[in-house]
Write a protein that holds these residues in place. Structure first.
Motif, PDB file in Angstrom:
ATOM      1  N   GLN A  18      -4.283  14.079   0.467  1.00 30.98           N
ATOM      2  CA  GLN A  18      -4.774  14.604  -0.801  1.00 30.98           C
ATOM      3  C   GLN A  18      -4.321  16.027  -1.094  1.00 30.98           C
ATOM      4  O   GLN A  18      -3.989  16.355  -2.232  1.00 30.98           O
ATOM      5  N   ASP A  19      -4.288  16.893  -0.106  1.00 34.07           N
ATOM      6  CA  ASP A  19      -3.968  18.301  -0.385  1.00 34.07           C
ATOM      7  C   ASP A  19      -2.475  18.569  -0.554  1.00 34.07           C
ATOM      8  O   ASP A  19      -2.071  19.708  -0.819  1.00 34.07           O
ATOM      9  N   VAL A  20      -1.647  17.531  -0.411  1.00 30.07           N
ATOM     10  CA  VAL A  20      -0.206  17.714  -0.667  1.00 30.07           C
ATOM     11  C   VAL A  20       0.291  16.730  -1.729  1.00 30.07           C
ATOM     12  O   VAL A  20       1.497  16.477  -1.840  1.00 30.07           O
ATOM     13  N   GLN A  21      -0.634  16.185  -2.507  1.00 31.51           N
ATOM     14  CA  GLN A  21      -0.212  15.309  -3.598  1.00 31.51           C
ATOM     15  C   GLN A  21       0.415  16.129  -4.727  1.00 31.51           C
ATOM     16  O   GLN A  21       0.246  17.343  -4.808  1.00 31.51           O
ATOM     17  N   ASN A  22       1.179  15.427  -5.585  1.00 31.29           N
ATOM     18  CA  ASN A  22       1.859  16.047  -6.732  1.00 31.29           C
ATOM     19  C   ASN A  22       2.941  17.028  -6.297  1.00 31.29           C
ATOM     20  O   ASN A  22       3.242  17.991  -7.003  1.00 31.29           O
ATOM     21  N   ARG A  23       3.555  16.752  -5.147  1.00 31.43           N
ATOM     22  CA  ARG A  23       4.675  17.574  -4.675  1.00 31.43           C
ATOM     23  C   ARG A  23       5.943  16.744  -4.478  1.00 31.43           C
ATOM     24  O   ARG A  23       6.886  17.205  -3.839  1.00 31.43           O
ATOM     25  N   GLY A  24       5.924  15.522  -4.991  1.00 25.76           N
ATOM     26  CA  GLY A  24       7.107  14.677  -4.883  1.00 25.76           C
ATOM     27  C   GLY A  24       7.171  13.833  -3.628  1.00 25.76           C
ATOM     28  O   GLY A  24       8.151  13.119  -3.410  1.00 25.76           O
TER      29      GLY A  24
ATOM     30  N   PRO B 236      -5.676  -7.255  -4.670  1.00 21.36           N
ATOM     31  CA  PRO B 236      -4.753  -8.000  -5.536  1.00 21.36           C
ATOM     32  C   PRO B 236      -3.792  -7.101  -6.310  1.00 21.36           C
ATOM     33  O   PRO B 236      -2.699  -7.533  -6.668  1.00 21.36           O
ATOM     34  N   GLY B 237      -4.205  -5.898  -6.605  1.00 17.89           N
ATOM     35  CA  GLY B 237      -3.391  -4.976  -7.383  1.00 17.89           C
ATOM     36  C   GLY B 237      -3.997  -3.596  -7.289  1.00 17.89           C
ATOM     37  O   GLY B 237      -4.787  -3.308  -6.390  1.00 17.89           O
ATOM     38  N   LEU B 238      -3.637  -2.733  -8.221  1.00 14.49           N
ATOM     39  CA  LEU B 238      -4.132  -1.362  -8.181  1.00 14.49           C
ATOM     40  C   LEU B 238      -5.399  -1.226  -9.023  1.00 14.49           C
ATOM     41  O   LEU B 238      -5.432  -1.627 -10.183  1.00 14.49           O
ATOM     42  N   ASP B 239      -6.428  -0.676  -8.423  1.00  9.72           N
ATOM     43  CA  ASP B 239      -7.698  -0.436  -9.102  1.00  9.72           C
ATOM     44  C   ASP B 239      -7.598   0.905  -9.827  1.00  9.72           C
ATOM     45  O   ASP B 239      -7.718   1.963  -9.218  1.00  9.72           O
TER      46      ASP B 239
ATOM     47  N   SER C 102      -4.828   8.278 -10.125  1.00 12.55           N
ATOM     48  CA  SER C 102      -3.557   8.967  -9.872  1.00 12.55           C
ATOM     49  C   SER C 102      -2.508   7.993  -9.347  1.00 12.55           C
ATOM     50  O   SER C 102      -1.317   8.129  -9.659  1.00 12.55           O
ATOM     51  N   GLY C 103      -2.932   6.995  -8.561  1.00 15.12           N
ATOM     52  CA  GLY C 103      -1.989   5.989  -8.078  1.00 15.12           C
ATOM     53  C   GLY C 103      -1.451   5.141  -9.211  1.00 15.12           C
ATOM     54  O   GLY C 103      -0.261   4.802  -9.246  1.00 15.12           O
ATOM     55  N   TYR C 104      -2.323   4.786 -10.153  1.00 16.51           N
ATOM     56  CA  TYR C 104      -1.901   4.003 -11.308  1.00 16.51           C
ATOM     57  C   TYR C 104      -0.922   4.798 -12.168  1.00 16.51           C
ATOM     58  O   TYR C 104       0.133   4.279 -12.579  1.00 16.51           O
ATOM     59  N   ALA C 105      -1.240   6.066 -12.392  1.00 14.38           N
ATOM     60  CA  ALA C 105      -0.346   6.923 -13.188  1.00 14.38           C
ATOM     61  C   ALA C 105       1.003   7.085 -12.491  1.00 14.38           C
ATOM     62  O   ALA C 105       2.053   7.106 -13.150  1.00 14.38           O
ATOM     63  N   PHE C 106       0.995   7.191 -11.171  1.00 13.30           N
ATOM     64  CA  PHE C 106       2.234   7.344 -10.407  1.00 13.30           C
ATOM     65  C   PHE C 106       3.136   6.125 -10.581  1.00 13.30           C
ATOM     66  O   PHE C 106       4.340   6.263 -10.858  1.00 13.30           O
TER      67      PHE C 106
ATOM     68  N   PHE D  64       0.846  -1.193   0.000  1.00 15.00           N
ATOM     69  CA  PHE D  64       0.000   0.000   0.000  1.00 15.00           C
ATOM     70  C   PHE D  64       0.879   1.241   0.000  1.00 15.00           C
ATOM     71  O   PHE D  64       2.033   1.209   0.422  1.00 15.00           O
ATOM     72  N   PHE D  65       0.325   2.328  -0.513  1.00  5.03           N
ATOM     73  CA  PHE D  65       0.964   3.641  -0.405  1.00  5.03           C
ATOM     74  C   PHE D  65      -0.113   4.702  -0.448  1.00  5.03           C
ATOM     75  O   PHE D  65      -1.188   4.510  -1.031  1.00  5.03           O
ATOM     76  N   MET D  66       0.162   5.830   0.176  1.00  2.00           N
ATOM     77  CA  MET D  66      -0.824   6.915   0.216  1.00  2.00           C
ATOM     78  C   MET D  66      -0.132   8.228   0.553  1.00  2.00           C
ATOM     79  O   MET D  66       0.898   8.242   1.240  1.00  2.00           O
ATOM     80  N   VAL D  67      -0.687   9.305   0.032  1.00  2.00           N
ATOM     81  CA  VAL D  67      -0.241  10.661   0.351  1.00  2.00           C
ATOM     82  C   VAL D  67      -1.486  11.498   0.588  1.00  2.00           C
ATOM     83  O   VAL D  67      -2.460  11.401  -0.170  1.00  2.00           O
TER      84      VAL D  67
END
Length: 313
Positions: free
Chosen positions: A87-93, A126-129, A135-139, A82-85
């Motif tokens: 929401q309001d600080v996503q796309n900042r690396g 099982p994997g990424l939905d 955005s997780g898939y694109a990442f 699993f991974f998570m960031v």
């Protein structure tokens, strides 16, 4: 700042999880059981991003410290489950910072293949939905992960379920040939677990054993036998005590094509209906496999699709 897991982080991680992944909320009990009590859990592999005292990101990397029963340590393989960031600080690396540190941890373990998220036994999905978390898939794609295959989750309602006469006919034919289909007996449990390990994979044998040790009724397991040899089985309620969850389920390759899979499937669904269970679901099959076709022909429909991803180090 990035650091590794510390006692007391668990509550904030669960809260962040439920904020970021609303399609798959978890409880603190489930996080404890499937992460902190996993025999392969290493606090150094749970990477945390913090802003002051607040946890704003997390990623779990894991390798095998203990082999699956009948398996090996799979020393070339590691998993991110699993991974998570926030929401309001996503796309900042921040996600990349988590991943870089997770990859460094896995490299130190000698890993050459990193998977998301086909880790057994304690995977959440099982994997990424892609549909739920684009955005997780694109990442993952941006960071060098490629799609390996795409299992699906399926469901069927039991509110209108009736045991099919056509299946009863198959069952009677197999009985005349010497087959027995019944709930598992205590004396058959060892043979059943060995069958699941050898004919399918060690995670299935573990699921049977763990389910029973956690209080699952053996009557929830249906076996097919020929000359006292187990040749197939199906069960429900074995994972986390969730009665609606069907599986695992399989028939020995040498016995396929005789309708035993259909009989086991429907005998188990009938048992579920007897318990007033309103639906049956599972997380992982291939739509194009023999099992996938069997499910589709017997009232199951796909409700989620996942991508198992891999990155070569």
């Amino acid at each position: 700042m990035y650091r590794t897991f510390q006692s007391g982080d668990e509550g904030s991680i669960v809260q962040l999880w439920n904020d970021v992944m609303p399609a798959d909320p978890i409880s603190q009990v489930r996080f404890r059981n499937q992460v902190l009590l996993d025999v392969n859990f290493d606090p150094e592999g749970l990477i945390i991003a913090v802003d002051g005292e607040k946890i704003i990101g997390a990623m779990l990397a894991i390798t095998r410290k203990v082999p699956m029963l009948g398996g090996n340590l799979e020393t070339d393989n590691g998993w991110i489950t699993f991974f998570m960031v926030q929401q309001d600080v996503q796309n900042r690396g921040i996600g990349k910072g988590l991943l870089d540190r997770a990859i460094l941890y896995l490299r130190k373990q000698g890993v050459s293949n990193v998977y998301f998220s086909s880790y057994a036994p304690n995977y959440f999905l099982p994997g990424l939905d892609e549909k739920a978390y684009p955005s997780g898939y694109a990442f993952l794609q941006k960071e060098g992960f490629s799609r390996l295959y795409s299992p699906v989750a399926m469901h069927r309602t039991l509110t209108d379920y009736h045991y099919p006469a056509s299946v009863n006919k198959i069952l009677n034919e197999r009985v005349l040939e010497g087959y027995i289909v019944e709930s598992v007996k205590d004396g058959d449990l060892h043979a059943l677990i060995q069958f699941a390990n050898d004919a399918f994979n060690p995670d299935w044998g573990r699921a049977i054993r763990d389910g029973l040790l956690q209080g699952m009724n053996p009557a929830q397991i249906v076996v097919a036998k020929k000359a006292d040899r187990i040749v197939g089985f199906a069960m429900y309620g074995g994972y986390e005590g969730i009665l609606e969850r069907f599986g695992p389920f399989g028939v020995d390759a040498s016995e396929q094509g005789k309708g035993l899979g259909k009989v086991l499937l429907h005998n188990t669904l009938f048992l579920m209906k007897q318990q007033s269970i309103q639906g049956a679901w599972f997380l992982w099959t291939s739509e194009t496999s023999a099992a996938g076709h069997l499910y589709a022909k017997n009232g199951f429909s796909t409700y989620r699709k996942f991508h198992v991803m891999v990155k070569k180090l």
